[in-house]
Enzyme design. Structure first.
Site, PDB file in Angstrom:
ATOM      1  N   ASP A   1      -7.016  -2.060  -7.245  1.00 37.39           N
ATOM      2  CA  ASP A   1      -7.479  -2.827  -5.940  1.00 37.39           C
ATOM      3  C   ASP A   1      -7.926  -4.397  -6.219  1.00 37.39           C
ATOM      4  OD1 ASP A   1      -8.207  -1.927  -3.343  1.00 37.39           O
ATOM      5  OD2 ASP A   1      -9.945  -3.400  -4.031  1.00 37.39           O
TER       6      ASP A   1
ATOM      7  N   ARG B   1       0.790  -1.301   0.115  1.00 37.94           N
ATOM      8  CA  ARG B   1       0.036   0.066   0.086  1.00 37.94           C
ATOM      9  C   ARG B   1       0.798   1.222  -0.094  1.00 37.94           C
ATOM     10  NH1 ARG B   1      -5.377  -0.048   1.920  1.00 37.94           N
ATOM     11  NH2 ARG B   1      -6.375  -2.134   1.050  1.00 37.94           N
TER      12      ARG B   1
ATOM     13  N   TYR C   1     -15.361 -10.546   0.508  1.00 37.09           N
ATOM     14  CA  TYR C   1     -16.000  -9.276   0.181  1.00 37.09           C
ATOM     15  C   TYR C   1     -17.025  -9.401  -0.537  1.00 37.09           C
ATOM     16  CZ  TYR C   1     -11.882  -6.911   2.028  1.00 37.09           C
ATOM     17  OH  TYR C   1     -10.842  -6.619   3.098  1.00 37.09           O
TER      18      TYR C   1
ATOM     19  N   ARG D   1      -2.710   7.092   1.254  1.00 40.44           N
ATOM     20  CA  ARG D   1      -3.365   8.381   1.711  1.00 40.44           C
ATOM     21  C   ARG D   1      -2.291   8.876   2.790  1.00 40.44           C
ATOM     22  NH1 ARG D   1      -8.912   5.394   3.571  1.00 40.44           N
ATOM     23  NH2 ARG D   1      -7.208   3.929   3.523  1.00 40.44           N
TER      24      ARG D   1
ATOM     25  N   ARG E   1      -6.267  11.928  -5.667  1.00 38.69           N
ATOM     26  CA  ARG E   1      -7.448  11.262  -5.184  1.00 38.69           C
ATOM     27  C   ARG E   1      -8.827  12.157  -5.235  1.00 38.69           C
ATOM     28  NH1 ARG E   1     -11.664   9.211  -3.711  1.00 38.69           N
ATOM     29  NH2 ARG E   1     -11.874   7.490  -2.277  1.00 38.69           N
TER      30      ARG E   1
HETATM   31  O1  CP3 Z   1       0.013  -1.362  -2.596  1.00 44.89           O
HETATM   32  C1  CP3 Z   1      -0.402  -0.608  -3.306  1.00 44.89           C
HETATM   33  O2  CP3 Z   1       0.077   0.594  -3.105  1.00 44.89           O
HETATM   34  C2  CP3 Z   1      -1.062  -0.744  -4.615  1.00 44.89           C
HETATM   35  C3  CP3 Z   1      -2.587  -0.551  -4.383  1.00 44.89           C
HETATM   36  C4  CP3 Z   1      -3.648  -1.398  -3.573  1.00 44.89           C
HETATM   37  C5  CP3 Z   1      -4.544  -0.783  -2.771  1.00 44.89           C
HETATM   38  N1  CP3 Z   1      -5.306  -1.975  -2.543  1.00 44.89           N
HETATM   39  C6  CP3 Z   1      -5.163   0.379  -2.943  1.00 44.89           C
HETATM   40  C7  CP3 Z   1      -6.347   0.910  -2.115  1.00 44.89           C
HETATM   41  C8  CP3 Z   1      -3.422  -2.729  -3.240  1.00 44.89           C
HETATM   42  C9  CP3 Z   1      -2.419  -3.895  -3.448  1.00 44.89           C
HETATM   43  C10 CP3 Z   1      -4.739  -3.047  -2.609  1.00 44.89           C
HETATM   44  C11 CP3 Z   1      -5.045  -4.374  -2.162  1.00 44.89           C
HETATM   45  C12 CP3 Z   1      -6.273  -4.550  -1.428  1.00 44.89           C
HETATM   46  N2  CP3 Z   1      -7.572  -4.069  -1.652  1.00 44.89           N
HETATM   47  C13 CP3 Z   1      -6.414  -5.667  -0.379  1.00 44.89           C
HETATM   48  C14 CP3 Z   1      -5.396  -6.902  -0.015  1.00 44.89           C
HETATM   49  C15 CP3 Z   1      -4.231  -6.357   0.913  1.00 44.89           C
HETATM   50  C16 CP3 Z   1      -4.659  -5.746   1.872  1.00 44.89           C
HETATM   51  O3  CP3 Z   1      -4.302  -4.493   2.318  1.00 44.89           O
HETATM   52  O4  CP3 Z   1      -5.203  -6.191   2.873  1.00 44.89           O
HETATM   53  C17 CP3 Z   1      -7.853  -5.611   0.066  1.00 44.89           C
HETATM   54  C18 CP3 Z   1      -8.397  -6.435   1.061  1.00 44.89           C
HETATM   55  C19 CP3 Z   1      -8.331  -4.892  -0.623  1.00 44.89           C
HETATM   56  C20 CP3 Z   1      -9.978  -4.205  -0.571  1.00 44.89           C
HETATM   57  C21 CP3 Z   1      -9.943  -2.785  -0.110  1.00 44.89           C
HETATM   58  N3  CP3 Z   1      -9.490  -1.583  -0.863  1.00 44.89           N
HETATM   59  C22 CP3 Z   1     -10.414  -2.240   1.271  1.00 44.89           C
HETATM   60  C23 CP3 Z   1     -10.799  -3.239   2.403  1.00 44.89           C
HETATM   61  C24 CP3 Z   1     -10.161  -1.021   0.988  1.00 44.89           C
HETATM   62  C25 CP3 Z   1     -10.690   0.154   2.135  1.00 44.89           C
HETATM   63  C26 CP3 Z   1      -9.642   0.267   3.171  1.00 44.89           C
HETATM   64  C27 CP3 Z   1      -8.854   1.405   3.037  1.00 44.89           C
HETATM   65  O5  CP3 Z   1      -7.687   1.125   3.373  1.00 44.89           O
HETATM   66  O6  CP3 Z   1      -9.404   2.357   2.618  1.00 44.89           O
HETATM   67  C28 CP3 Z   1      -9.653  -0.541  -0.090  1.00 44.89           C
HETATM   68  C29 CP3 Z   1      -9.517   0.738  -0.644  1.00 44.89           C
HETATM   69  C30 CP3 Z   1      -8.239   0.942  -1.066  1.00 44.89           C
HETATM   70  N4  CP3 Z   1      -7.515   0.325  -2.011  1.00 44.89           N
HETATM   71  C31 CP3 Z   1      -7.478   2.175  -0.758  1.00 44.89           C
HETATM   72  C32 CP3 Z   1      -6.287   2.101  -1.835  1.00 44.89           C
HETATM   73  C33 CP3 Z   1      -5.229   3.177  -1.573  1.00 44.89           C
HETATM   74  C34 CP3 Z   1      -8.149   3.307  -0.067  1.00 44.89           C
HETATM   75  C35 CP3 Z   1      -8.942   4.152  -0.845  1.00 44.89           C
HETATM   76  C36 CP3 Z   1      -9.093   5.721  -0.861  1.00 44.89           C
HETATM   77  O7  CP3 Z   1      -7.993   6.433  -1.459  1.00 44.89           O
HETATM   78  O8  CP3 Z   1     -10.106   6.227  -0.579  1.00 44.89           O
END
Ligand code: CP3
Length: 350
Positions: A80, A30, A156, A34, A43
Protein backbone atom coordinates in the site's frame (compact mmCIF):
# COMPACT_ATOMS: atom_id res chain seq x y z
CA UNK A 1 16.53 -14.26 -19.68
CA UNK A 2 14.42 -17.31 -18.94
CA UNK A 3 15.70 -20.24 -16.89
CA UNK A 4 17.51 -21.80 -19.86
CA UNK A 5 19.33 -18.50 -20.47
CA UNK A 6 17.31 -17.43 -23.52
CA UNK A 7 16.44 -13.74 -23.79
CA UNK A 8 12.72 -13.21 -23.24
CA UNK A 9 11.00 -9.94 -23.97
CA UNK A 10 8.21 -8.53 -21.86
CA UNK A 11 5.56 -6.78 -23.98
CA UNK A 12 4.73 -4.47 -21.06
CA UNK A 13 8.36 -3.30 -20.80
CA UNK A 14 8.69 -3.05 -24.59
CA UNK A 15 5.83 -0.52 -24.65
CA UNK A 16 7.51 1.53 -21.91
CA UNK A 17 10.78 1.37 -23.84
CA UNK A 18 9.18 2.80 -27.00
CA UNK A 19 7.81 -0.17 -28.96
CA UNK A 20 4.09 -0.23 -29.66
CA UNK A 21 2.53 -3.72 -29.48
CA UNK A 22 -0.21 -4.86 -31.89
CA UNK A 23 -1.99 -6.44 -28.90
CA UNK A 24 -1.66 -3.97 -26.05
CA UNK A 25 -0.30 -5.45 -22.81
CA UNK A 26 -2.92 -5.50 -20.08
CA UNK A 27 -3.21 -5.39 -16.28
CA UNK A 28 -5.57 -3.71 -13.79
CA UNK A 29 -4.89 -1.28 -10.99
CA UNK A 30 -5.82 -2.96 -7.67
CA UNK A 31 -5.93 -6.31 -9.47
CA UNK A 32 -5.20 -8.14 -6.21
CA UNK A 33 -8.19 -7.38 -4.06
CA UNK A 34 -11.62 -7.98 -2.66
CA UNK A 35 -13.38 -8.90 -5.95
CA UNK A 36 -11.39 -12.19 -5.78
CA UNK A 37 -12.67 -14.87 -3.34
CA UNK A 38 -9.12 -16.24 -2.93
CA UNK A 39 -7.97 -12.76 -1.83
CA UNK A 40 -10.79 -12.47 0.71
CA UNK A 41 -9.90 -15.89 2.15
CA UNK A 42 -6.24 -15.00 2.67
CA UNK A 43 -7.12 -11.51 3.93
CA UNK A 44 -9.25 -13.14 6.63
CA UNK A 45 -6.49 -15.54 7.55
CA UNK A 46 -3.90 -12.73 7.79
CA UNK A 47 -6.10 -10.79 10.21
CA UNK A 48 -5.08 -7.21 9.54
CA UNK A 49 -4.40 -5.60 6.18
CA UNK A 50 -0.87 -4.54 7.18
CA UNK A 51 -0.19 -8.09 8.31
CA UNK A 52 -1.10 -9.25 4.81
CA UNK A 53 1.26 -6.65 3.32
CA UNK A 54 4.15 -7.49 5.65
CA UNK A 55 4.02 -11.30 5.50
CA UNK A 56 6.11 -12.02 2.36
CA UNK A 57 4.53 -15.43 1.78
CA UNK A 58 1.00 -13.93 1.84
CA UNK A 59 1.88 -10.76 -0.08
CA UNK A 60 3.55 -12.84 -2.81
CA UNK A 61 0.56 -15.17 -2.97
CA UNK A 62 -2.05 -12.39 -3.41
CA UNK A 63 0.19 -10.68 -5.98
CA UNK A 64 0.13 -13.87 -8.06
CA UNK A 65 -3.60 -14.66 -7.66
CA UNK A 66 -4.83 -12.37 -10.49
CA UNK A 67 -1.97 -13.53 -12.75
CA UNK A 68 -3.05 -17.16 -12.39
CA UNK A 69 -6.66 -16.32 -13.18
CA UNK A 70 -6.22 -13.82 -16.00
CA UNK A 71 -2.64 -14.21 -17.24
CA UNK A 72 -2.09 -10.44 -17.17
CA UNK A 73 1.08 -8.97 -18.70
CA UNK A 74 2.14 -7.42 -15.40
CA UNK A 75 1.90 -8.21 -11.71
CA UNK A 76 1.94 -5.36 -9.20
CA UNK A 77 3.46 -6.11 -5.82
CA UNK A 78 0.83 -6.28 -3.11
CA UNK A 79 1.42 -3.47 -0.61
CA UNK A 80 0.00 0.00 0.00
CA UNK A 81 1.14 3.59 -0.46
CA UNK A 82 0.76 4.16 3.32
CA UNK A 83 3.61 1.80 4.27
CA UNK A 84 5.93 4.83 3.96
CA UNK A 85 4.22 6.83 6.74
CA UNK A 86 4.21 3.58 8.74
CA UNK A 87 8.00 3.23 8.26
CA UNK A 88 8.36 6.90 9.26
CA UNK A 89 6.89 5.94 12.62
CA UNK A 90 3.38 7.36 12.08
CA UNK A 91 0.51 5.27 13.34
CA UNK A 92 -1.31 3.69 10.35
CA UNK A 93 -4.36 1.44 10.77
CA UNK A 94 -6.82 0.01 8.28
CA UNK A 95 -10.28 -0.36 9.78
CA UNK A 96 -12.55 -2.82 8.01
CA UNK A 97 -14.93 -1.02 5.66
CA UNK A 98 -13.63 2.41 6.66
CA UNK A 99 -10.29 2.78 4.94
CA UNK A 100 -7.03 4.04 6.44
CA UNK A 101 -6.70 5.88 9.76
CA UNK A 102 -3.52 7.77 10.73
CA UNK A 103 -2.64 10.19 13.51
CA UNK A 104 -3.23 13.58 11.84
CA UNK A 105 -0.09 15.61 11.10
CA UNK A 106 -1.93 18.89 10.84
CA UNK A 107 0.11 21.59 12.60
CA UNK A 108 3.66 22.94 12.08
CA UNK A 109 4.48 21.79 15.63
CA UNK A 110 3.60 18.23 14.82
CA UNK A 111 5.51 18.39 11.52
CA UNK A 112 8.61 19.49 13.45
CA UNK A 113 8.58 16.06 15.16
CA UNK A 114 8.37 14.10 11.87
CA UNK A 115 11.28 11.67 11.40
CA UNK A 116 13.42 12.40 8.35
CA UNK A 117 14.50 8.82 7.76
CA UNK A 118 12.19 5.85 7.44
CA UNK A 119 13.00 2.59 9.20
CA UNK A 120 13.58 0.55 6.04
CA UNK A 121 13.76 -2.62 8.10
CA UNK A 122 9.98 -2.34 8.38
CA UNK A 123 9.73 -2.41 4.56
CA UNK A 124 12.08 -5.35 4.08
CA UNK A 125 9.09 -7.79 3.88
CA UNK A 126 7.94 -5.93 0.74
CA UNK A 127 11.33 -6.52 -0.85
CA UNK A 128 11.26 -10.16 0.19
CA UNK A 129 7.79 -10.51 -1.37
CA UNK A 130 9.14 -9.00 -4.61
CA UNK A 131 11.97 -11.54 -4.71
CA UNK A 132 9.51 -14.39 -4.16
CA UNK A 133 7.14 -13.18 -6.88
CA UNK A 134 9.96 -12.63 -9.39
CA UNK A 135 11.19 -16.18 -8.78
CA UNK A 136 7.76 -17.62 -9.59
CA UNK A 137 6.63 -15.28 -12.33
CA UNK A 138 6.86 -16.26 -15.99
CA UNK A 139 9.73 -14.37 -17.69
CA UNK A 140 7.28 -12.67 -20.11
CA UNK A 141 5.35 -11.05 -17.28
CA UNK A 142 6.59 -7.79 -15.80
CA UNK A 143 6.67 -7.05 -12.06
CA UNK A 144 5.67 -3.54 -11.00
CA UNK A 145 6.85 -1.85 -7.82
CA UNK A 146 5.17 1.33 -6.63
CA UNK A 147 4.86 4.16 -4.17
CA UNK A 148 2.37 6.96 -3.61
CA UNK A 149 3.33 10.38 -4.91
CA UNK A 150 4.30 12.70 -2.03
CA UNK A 151 1.21 14.88 -2.48
CA UNK A 152 -1.22 11.95 -2.23
CA UNK A 153 0.58 10.33 0.72
CA UNK A 154 0.71 13.72 2.46
CA UNK A 155 -3.07 14.18 2.06
CA UNK A 156 -3.64 11.06 4.20
CA UNK A 157 -0.89 11.98 6.68
CA UNK A 158 -2.30 15.47 7.25
CA UNK A 159 -6.00 14.56 7.47
CA UNK A 160 -5.44 11.21 9.15
CA UNK A 161 -7.92 9.62 6.72
CA UNK A 162 -9.35 9.90 3.24
CA UNK A 163 -11.63 12.90 2.65
CA UNK A 164 -13.78 13.79 -0.39
CA UNK A 165 -11.55 16.65 -1.62
CA UNK A 166 -8.46 16.53 0.62
CA UNK A 167 -9.28 19.96 2.05
CA UNK A 168 -7.04 19.52 5.15
CA UNK A 169 -3.85 19.08 3.09
CA UNK A 170 -4.80 21.82 0.63
CA UNK A 171 -5.46 24.17 3.54
CA UNK A 172 -2.18 23.31 5.22
CA UNK A 173 -0.26 23.87 1.96
CA UNK A 174 -1.76 27.40 1.74
CA UNK A 175 -1.47 28.32 5.43
CA UNK A 176 1.83 26.66 6.32
CA UNK A 177 3.72 26.07 3.07
CA UNK A 178 7.06 25.57 4.85
CA UNK A 179 5.77 22.88 7.19
CA UNK A 180 3.93 21.23 4.33
CA UNK A 181 7.08 21.35 2.18
CA UNK A 182 8.94 19.50 4.93
CA UNK A 183 6.45 16.62 4.75
CA UNK A 184 6.85 16.55 0.97
CA UNK A 185 10.66 16.63 1.17
CA UNK A 186 10.74 13.74 3.64
CA UNK A 187 8.44 11.73 1.37
CA UNK A 188 10.53 12.50 -1.74
CA UNK A 189 13.78 11.28 -0.16
CA UNK A 190 12.33 8.15 1.42
CA UNK A 191 10.30 7.24 -1.68
CA UNK A 192 13.51 7.33 -3.77
CA UNK A 193 15.19 4.88 -1.40
CA UNK A 194 12.11 2.68 -1.24
CA UNK A 195 11.75 2.51 -5.04
CA UNK A 196 15.46 1.77 -5.49
CA UNK A 197 15.07 -1.09 -3.02
CA UNK A 198 12.14 -2.43 -5.04
CA UNK A 199 14.18 -2.34 -8.28
CA UNK A 200 17.00 -4.18 -6.54
CA UNK A 201 14.55 -6.81 -5.28
CA UNK A 202 13.30 -7.56 -8.80
CA UNK A 203 10.78 -4.93 -9.91
CA UNK A 204 10.96 -4.34 -13.68
CA UNK A 205 9.11 -1.01 -13.61
CA UNK A 206 7.69 1.44 -11.07
CA UNK A 207 4.41 3.31 -10.78
CA UNK A 208 3.92 6.53 -8.80
CA UNK A 209 0.27 6.87 -7.72
CA UNK A 210 -0.92 10.48 -7.40
CA UNK A 211 -4.56 9.65 -6.83
CA UNK A 212 -5.39 13.13 -5.48
CA UNK A 213 -3.52 15.25 -8.05
CA UNK A 214 -6.82 16.41 -9.56
CA UNK A 215 -7.92 18.53 -6.57
CA UNK A 216 -5.07 21.05 -7.05
CA UNK A 217 -5.15 24.33 -9.03
CA UNK A 218 -2.36 24.57 -11.65
CA UNK A 219 0.17 26.48 -9.53
CA UNK A 220 -0.21 24.06 -6.61
CA UNK A 221 -0.19 21.07 -8.99
CA UNK A 222 3.14 22.28 -10.32
CA UNK A 223 4.62 22.66 -6.84
CA UNK A 224 3.16 19.68 -4.97
CA UNK A 225 2.61 17.07 -7.68
CA UNK A 226 4.90 17.70 -10.67
CA UNK A 227 8.01 18.92 -8.82
CA UNK A 228 8.18 16.16 -6.16
CA UNK A 229 7.50 13.52 -8.83
CA UNK A 230 10.26 15.01 -11.00
CA UNK A 231 12.66 14.78 -8.04
CA UNK A 232 11.75 11.14 -7.41
CA UNK A 233 12.27 10.19 -11.07
CA UNK A 234 15.61 12.03 -11.11
CA UNK A 235 16.71 10.48 -7.80
CA UNK A 236 15.88 6.95 -8.94
CA UNK A 237 17.55 7.41 -12.36
CA UNK A 238 20.70 8.83 -10.75
CA UNK A 239 21.33 5.26 -9.56
CA UNK A 240 19.37 3.28 -12.16
CA UNK A 241 19.52 5.35 -15.38
CA UNK A 242 17.16 3.14 -17.37
CA UNK A 243 14.50 2.78 -14.64
CA UNK A 244 11.03 2.59 -16.27
CA UNK A 245 8.54 4.77 -14.45
CA UNK A 246 4.78 5.30 -14.90
CA UNK A 247 3.09 8.37 -13.41
CA UNK A 248 -0.59 8.49 -12.46
CA UNK A 249 -1.72 12.04 -11.70
CA UNK A 250 -5.40 11.10 -11.48
CA UNK A 251 -7.91 13.74 -12.50
CA UNK A 252 -5.30 16.07 -13.97
CA UNK A 253 -5.70 15.08 -17.63
CA UNK A 254 -5.63 18.69 -18.87
CA UNK A 255 -2.21 19.18 -17.29
CA UNK A 256 -0.68 15.95 -18.58
CA UNK A 257 1.45 17.60 -21.30
CA UNK A 258 3.34 19.67 -18.71
CA UNK A 259 3.47 16.75 -16.24
CA UNK A 260 5.05 14.50 -18.89
CA UNK A 261 7.48 17.18 -20.03
CA UNK A 262 8.67 18.06 -16.54
CA UNK A 263 8.78 14.70 -14.75
CA UNK A 264 10.50 12.50 -17.35
CA UNK A 265 8.18 9.51 -16.76
CA UNK A 266 8.05 6.80 -19.49
CA UNK A 267 4.26 6.51 -19.35
CA UNK A 268 1.21 8.13 -17.85
CA UNK A 269 -1.83 6.37 -16.52
CA UNK A 270 -4.98 8.27 -17.50
CA UNK A 271 -8.50 8.15 -16.11
CA UNK A 272 -11.70 7.84 -18.17
CA UNK A 273 -12.38 11.58 -18.33
CA UNK A 274 -9.31 12.22 -20.53
CA UNK A 275 -9.92 13.85 -23.91
CA UNK A 276 -8.61 11.38 -26.55
CA UNK A 277 -7.46 14.01 -29.05
CA UNK A 278 -5.49 15.95 -26.42
CA UNK A 279 -3.85 12.73 -25.22
CA UNK A 280 -3.06 11.52 -28.74
CA UNK A 281 -1.72 14.83 -29.96
CA UNK A 282 0.19 16.09 -26.93
CA UNK A 283 0.98 13.08 -24.76
CA UNK A 284 1.10 9.76 -26.62
CA UNK A 285 3.77 10.97 -29.06
CA UNK A 286 6.15 11.43 -26.14
CA UNK A 287 5.30 8.65 -23.69
CA UNK A 288 3.20 5.49 -23.49
CA UNK A 289 -0.38 5.81 -22.30
CA UNK A 290 -1.95 3.46 -19.76
CA UNK A 291 -5.69 3.21 -19.20
CA UNK A 292 -8.45 4.09 -19.16
CA UNK A 293 -11.61 1.98 -18.86
CA UNK A 294 -14.18 3.28 -16.37
CA UNK A 295 -14.21 0.72 -13.48
CA UNK A 296 -18.00 1.12 -13.30
CA UNK A 297 -18.52 -0.19 -16.84
CA UNK A 298 -16.55 -3.26 -15.78
CA UNK A 299 -19.18 -3.81 -13.09
CA UNK A 300 -22.00 -3.21 -15.58
CA UNK A 301 -20.65 -5.66 -18.19
CA UNK A 302 -22.58 -6.69 -21.31
CA UNK A 303 -22.60 -4.64 -24.48
CA UNK A 304 -21.79 -1.44 -22.55
CA UNK A 305 -18.50 -3.06 -21.52
CA UNK A 306 -17.68 -4.21 -25.07
CA UNK A 307 -18.37 -0.74 -26.41
CA UNK A 308 -16.22 0.96 -23.75
CA UNK A 309 -13.30 -1.43 -24.38
CA UNK A 310 -13.54 -0.76 -28.12
CA UNK A 311 -13.55 2.99 -27.45
CA UNK A 312 -10.27 2.76 -25.49
CA UNK A 313 -8.67 0.62 -28.20
CA UNK A 314 -9.91 2.93 -30.97
CA UNK A 315 -8.70 6.03 -29.14
CA UNK A 316 -5.21 4.83 -28.19
CA UNK A 317 -4.52 1.44 -29.82
CA UNK A 318 -2.65 2.89 -32.79
CA UNK A 319 -0.03 4.33 -30.44
CA UNK A 320 1.82 3.00 -27.42
CA UNK A 321 -0.92 1.66 -25.12
CA UNK A 322 -1.00 -0.40 -21.93
CA UNK A 323 -4.62 -1.41 -21.45
CA UNK A 324 -5.84 -0.78 -17.89
CA UNK A 325 -8.67 0.77 -15.93
CA UNK A 326 -8.78 4.50 -15.23
CA UNK A 327 -8.59 3.72 -11.48
CA UNK A 328 -8.70 0.62 -9.27
CA UNK A 329 -11.12 -2.26 -9.81
CA UNK A 330 -14.08 -2.16 -7.39
CA UNK A 331 -14.83 -5.03 -4.99
CA UNK A 332 -18.30 -5.73 -6.48
CA UNK A 333 -16.92 -6.40 -10.00
CA UNK A 334 -17.97 -9.83 -11.37
CA UNK A 335 -15.00 -12.00 -12.33
CA UNK A 336 -16.76 -12.98 -15.58
CA UNK A 337 -16.61 -9.34 -16.67
CA UNK A 338 -12.85 -9.23 -16.15
CA UNK A 339 -12.61 -12.40 -18.30
CA UNK A 340 -14.74 -10.73 -20.98
CA UNK A 341 -12.39 -7.72 -20.96
CA UNK A 342 -9.23 -9.85 -21.23
CA UNK A 343 -10.67 -11.83 -24.17
CA UNK A 344 -11.75 -8.74 -26.06
CA UNK A 345 -8.49 -6.84 -25.60
CA UNK A 346 -6.46 -9.86 -26.71
CA UNK A 347 -8.57 -10.28 -29.86
CA UNK A 348 -7.61 -6.77 -30.95
CA UNK A 349 -4.95 -6.32 -33.63
CA UNK A 350 -4.01 -2.69 -33.97
O1 CP3 B 1 -2.89 -2.62 -7.35
C1 CP3 B 1 -2.69 -3.60 -6.61
O2 CP3 B 1 -3.31 -4.68 -6.72
C2 CP3 B 1 -1.57 -3.52 -5.57
C3 CP3 B 1 -1.98 -3.16 -4.25
C4 CP3 B 1 -2.42 -1.75 -3.89
C5 CP3 B 1 -3.25 -1.52 -2.77
N1 CP3 B 1 -3.32 -0.18 -2.57
C6 CP3 B 1 -3.87 -2.56 -1.96
C7 CP3 B 1 -5.02 -2.21 -1.09
C8 CP3 B 1 -2.06 -0.50 -4.42
C9 CP3 B 1 -1.23 -0.16 -5.65
C10 CP3 B 1 -2.63 0.47 -3.56
C11 CP3 B 1 -2.44 1.92 -3.77
C12 CP3 B 1 -3.19 2.88 -2.92
N2 CP3 B 1 -3.51 2.76 -1.60
C13 CP3 B 1 -3.62 4.14 -3.37
C14 CP3 B 1 -3.35 4.73 -4.74
C15 CP3 B 1 -4.20 4.13 -5.79
C16 CP3 B 1 -5.68 4.27 -5.62
O3 CP3 B 1 -6.35 3.24 -5.68
O4 CP3 B 1 -6.15 5.40 -5.47
C17 CP3 B 1 -4.27 4.77 -2.28
C18 CP3 B 1 -4.90 6.15 -2.29
C19 CP3 B 1 -4.18 3.89 -1.17
C20 CP3 B 1 -4.66 4.13 0.23
C21 CP3 B 1 -5.68 3.14 0.60
N3 CP3 B 1 -5.45 1.82 0.87
C22 CP3 B 1 -7.07 3.39 0.77
C23 CP3 B 1 -7.76 4.71 0.56
C24 CP3 B 1 -7.65 2.17 1.15
C25 CP3 B 1 -9.08 1.94 1.55
C26 CP3 B 1 -9.99 1.89 0.39
C27 CP3 B 1 -10.17 0.48 -0.05
O5 CP3 B 1 -10.14 0.21 -1.26
O6 CP3 B 1 -10.39 -0.36 0.84
C28 CP3 B 1 -6.63 1.19 1.17
C29 CP3 B 1 -6.76 -0.25 1.48
C30 CP3 B 1 -6.31 -1.23 0.45
N4 CP3 B 1 -5.14 -1.14 -0.26
C31 CP3 B 1 -6.99 -2.42 0.07
C32 CP3 B 1 -6.18 -3.05 -0.89
C33 CP3 B 1 -6.43 -4.38 -1.57
C34 CP3 B 1 -8.28 -2.95 0.68
C35 CP3 B 1 -7.99 -3.40 2.08
C36 CP3 B 1 -8.66 -4.68 2.47
O7 CP3 B 1 -8.48 -5.71 1.81
O8 CP3 B 1 -9.34 -4.65 3.49
Amino acid sequence: MDRSGKAVTKPFIDVLAGQRQAVPPLWMMRQAGRYLPEYRALREKAGSFLNLCFTPEHAAEVTLQPIRRFNFDAAIIFSDILVIPHALGRSVRFEAGEGPRLDPLDTPDKVATLATDADFGKLEPVHEALRRVRAELDAKIALIGFCGAPWTVATYMVAGQGTPDQAPARMMAYRHPEAFAKIIDVLVENSIQYLLGQLKAGADALQIFDTWAGVLPPREFQRWSIEPTRRIVEGVRRQVPDARIIGFPRGAAGQLPSYVEATGVNAVSIDWTADPSLIRERVQGKVAVQGNLDPLVLIAGGSALDRAIDDVLAAYGKGRLIFNLGHGIQPETPIAHVEQMVRRVREYRG
